[in-house]
Structure formats: structure tokens, C-alpha cells
Design an enzyme around this catalytic site. Sequence first.
Site, PDB file in Angstrom:
ATOM      1  N   HIS A 170       8.889  20.582  17.520  1.00 22.30           N
ATOM      2  CA  HIS A 170       7.495  21.044  17.558  1.00 22.30           C
ATOM      3  C   HIS A 170       7.423  22.263  18.461  1.00 22.30           C
ATOM      4  CE1 HIS A 170       6.050  16.829  16.232  1.00 22.30           C
ATOM      5  NE2 HIS A 170       6.060  17.658  15.212  1.00 22.30           N
ATOM      6  N   GLU A 173       5.778  22.643  22.127  1.00 24.22           N
ATOM      7  CA  GLU A 173       6.167  21.688  23.179  1.00 24.22           C
ATOM      8  C   GLU A 173       7.307  22.279  24.007  1.00 24.22           C
ATOM      9  OE1 GLU A 173       6.826  18.140  20.834  1.00 24.22           O
ATOM     10  OE2 GLU A 173       4.773  18.177  20.091  1.00 24.22           O
ATOM     11  N   ARG A 226       2.606  24.673  16.094  1.00 25.21           N
ATOM     12  CA  ARG A 226       3.393  23.435  16.105  1.00 25.21           C
ATOM     13  C   ARG A 226       4.448  23.380  14.997  1.00 25.21           C
ATOM     14  NH1 ARG A 226       2.569  17.580  16.942  1.00 25.21           N
ATOM     15  NH2 ARG A 226       3.027  16.386  15.070  1.00 25.21           N
ATOM     16  N   HIS A 295       9.948  15.469  23.008  1.00 25.19           N
ATOM     17  CA  HIS A 295       8.636  15.991  22.625  1.00 25.19           C
ATOM     18  C   HIS A 295       7.741  16.020  23.860  1.00 25.19           C
ATOM     19  CE1 HIS A 295       8.903  15.602  18.137  1.00 25.19           C
ATOM     20  NE2 HIS A 295       9.939  14.855  18.477  1.00 25.19           N
ATOM     21  N   GLU A 370       8.195  11.402  24.918  1.00 24.56           N
ATOM     22  CA  GLU A 370       7.018  12.270  24.986  1.00 24.56           C
ATOM     23  C   GLU A 370       6.885  12.602  26.466  1.00 24.56           C
ATOM     24  OE1 GLU A 370       5.070  13.553  22.664  1.00 24.56           O
ATOM     25  OE2 GLU A 370       5.634  12.385  20.891  1.00 24.56           O
TER      26      GLU A 370
HETATM   27 ZN   LIG Z   1       6.303  16.694  19.246  1.00 30.48          ZN
END
Ligand SMILES: [Zn+2]
Length: 411
Positions: A170, A173, A226, A295, A370
Amino acid sequence: MLRFLCLLILTTAFANRATFDNYQVHRVVPENQEQLNILKDLEDDPNGLSFWVGPSRIQKAVDIMIPPHMLPRFNDILASINLKSEVYIGNVQHLIDTERPKVRPTVDFGWTDYYTLDEIYAWLDFLNETYPGVVTPIVGGESYEGRQIHGVKVSHRAGNPSVVLEGGIHAREWISPATVTYILNKLLTSQDPVMQDLVQSFDYYVFPVVNPDGYVYTHTTDRMWRKTRSQGGNRCFGADANRNFDFHWLEIGASSSPCSDTYAGSAPFSEIETRVLSEYLTSIADQFDAYLTFHSYSQLLLFPYGHNNDNVSNYDELLALGQAAVSALANNNGTQYAVGNIYSTIYPTSGVSMDWVRGVFNTPYTYSWELRDKGNHGFLLPADQIIDTAEETLVSLIVILRHAKEKLGRN
Ligand SMILES: [Zn+2]
Ligand SMILES: *[C@@H]1O[C@H](CO)[C@@H](O)[C@H](O)[C@H]1NC(C)=O
Ligand SMILES: *[C@@H]1O[C@H](CO)[C@@H](O)[C@H](O)[C@H]1NC(C)=O
Ligand SMILES: *[C@@H]1O[C@H](CO)[C@@H](O)[C@H](O)[C@H]1NC(C)=O
């Protein structure tokens, strides 16, 4: 090394960059199905809104970035469904302006700033030159715009089981490539005996930026991008590469609307990045026992699956190990993570890379971090948090790899 330093000094003045003056990020928590449905309709056709955390289920917070001219309409929509919002970020441009140091330290690749794709790739070349026989360049394929998905393999001896690290799927990020490169550097330089043992015991395939077109676009044009940058003849560009893998594709938690930030693409592996990376991973699949992806944001450690709540065969092991990992992470710097399968811990999703790896190759140790934070900066985590973030992440990764080493019973 000199060539590498020169590249670092050539940091950039870009034209035509999107600005986000007085864009706000609001957090809303849908409390009934009607509110949730309206939010999902908005996500499918966002028309200038940007979902930083998309709607998934009742009681699950949604973060939405709103341009100032849309604020009255947005507030009207919320009022019409009796939903209250909390302003999480008052001015996105302010966070962009303060995300990076005012003066780039030019002395080293030191994780005090975020680096461009060219800088990261130059650093990978520098590693190849600096650690001959240990570091080998690898190419996971080419992107839509013709950039390499460049990585390195770190190997100290033949016949080791392997670990794959995947970052930057992504684009916005940025803490993900920063953390992956930081960990890669530690694999090569750490004097800590525990690290050195893990470096001897596994080979590492490291891809810091698997969506290079998107990453470049976040540096040159739109910080909040993204997706990939493919043009499928749609009004909107790109697909969400992490909804595009051929595993329960588009079943749940992914969109068929090209303008959605979770657009799954026109078909499984419609995006060249996921197609070529999956081919590369297939070619080494018999070698790796761990697939780790990075992420942001939310502070979660996730494992498969996302498409349903069924337990993977080693669910209890992954949960206990994940809990041990985040407890070590918290001891390092106080940062609190939650652990669990994707479906119940973050939101239902399908077509994500980790689940494809687990589902197709039955890889025993698959996790997704994350990373920081929990929404105060969102994707715009200040660069002065890179080192602390990467350090605590490394601590959790060490817990996972030590366990994997023991369980795999090799070496
Ligand atoms: Zn992500
Ligand atoms: C990697 O290093 C070797 C020398 O050890 C060199 O021959 C090769 O061209 C380098 N590859 C890249 C992609 O820089
Ligand atoms: C998954 O495993 C946990 C712990 O063993 C158990 O509590 C839970 O009910 C299981 N979930 C499903 C869907 O089987
Ligand atoms: C994390 O640890 C560093 C020292 O390693 C410290 O300077 C920093 O304030 C800590 N941050 C948090 C959020 O605890």
C-alpha cells in the site's frame, strides 16, 4: 558508497503535488446497519473522500479524510443518518508538512527520514556491493510503469529455511518500507547474539516496496495514494494490490468499484505487480516457512484468514505466538498491539497476499503487522518515530522467528 550518498543529496523539488490544506480526518463509529450501508456506499464512490480505515462492521471505527469543500455535505449526510463524528486530524497538510525533518540529514541512510524509491534501491545496490556472497539482488518482477520490484536475499549458508518480508504493497503506508529496510539493515549489522543466530538460521527474501509505482506516486504527486497505478480504461486508476491475490478474490471486504480504495481489480492477479510477485513466490515456495508483511496503521498483529472466521490449523499456536510477540513489543516502548485473525481483529477482507500464501502454500508462520499509530497521525507518522517503530517491530519479529526456528527443528 559515494554514488549512494550523491543520490541521497539529490532530494527533490516536485511540482504539481496535491495539497491537503484543511482536509480533516474524521472518525465515525456506525451503530446500525443503515449507517454502515451509507458509509459503504460512500466508500464505493468516494468522489473526493478518502477512507483511511474503511467501513466493515457495526461498532468498528471508520476514518475518513474530507476535503474542506465537502465538509458541509459530509456533515449533512452524517446528520441524516444520525451519526456523530470525531475530528481526529484537523489539517492533513499540517501533518504532511511536519512528517519529515526540515533538513534532510545527508550523512547516512539512517532512518531519520523517509526515503524515495530511488534511494531505497540505491541502498539495496550498496548492500549488494558491501556484503558480497551474503546479499544477492533479487527481482520480483516489473511494475505497470516498468519499475523493478527490487529486493535482496540475505543468506549465510546453503540449505536454510527462508523468511519472506514484504513491504510497501500500500503506497501511502511509508512506515512499512522504512521498517522493512531497518530490519534488513539489522540482519546485516546487528552484533546481538540472538539476531546473529537468527541470521545464520534462516535465509531472508526482503522486498521493501512491492508497489513501486504507487510509492513513487506518493512522493511525487499524491501523498495519500494507496493503490497501483494501472489504467484499465476506468475513470479511476489502479487497484488495491492487497485485494488482488487469487485467493477467495472479491468475496468479502473488497470492492468491485474502480474508484474505491479497496478495488480488487478486474480479475484475480489483474495487477502485474501481484501477478509477477506471486510467480516469484511460487518459484521459492518450497523454501520459505514464514511470510511477514508490513502495513499501517492501527497497531495490530494479524494472521490468516480474512475471508472467514474459520481457524487455520495452527490457530492456537499463531495466537499464542502473536501474543508473546506483541507483549515483547510492548515491553520495548509501551506500544500496545492487538492480535488475532484478520477477519475478527480488523475486518473481513479477501485477496490479501498473506492469505494467498497461507492458503496456497500452507506456510506455517504468516503474520501482518499494522504498524503505528492508532490514528492521530494515521499514514503520516512522523519520521522521528521510524526508529522506535522499527525497533519494537524487530523485537516482536525476533520472538516469532525464534519460535519458528525451534518448531521447524532444523539447524
Ligand atoms: Zn496496508
Ligand atoms: C551485485 O554485486 C556484484 C559484485 O559482488 C556485481 O557484479 C553485480 O553487478 C551487483 N548487482 C547489482 C544489481 O548491483
Ligand atoms: C478457534 O479456536 C479457538 C481456540 O481454540 C476457539 O475458542 C474458537 O471457538 C475457534 N473458532 C472457530 C470458528 O472454530
Ligand atoms: C521509546 O523509547 C525511546 C528510547 O529508546 C524513547 O526515547 C521514547 O520516548 C519512547 N517512546 C515511547 C512512545 O515510549
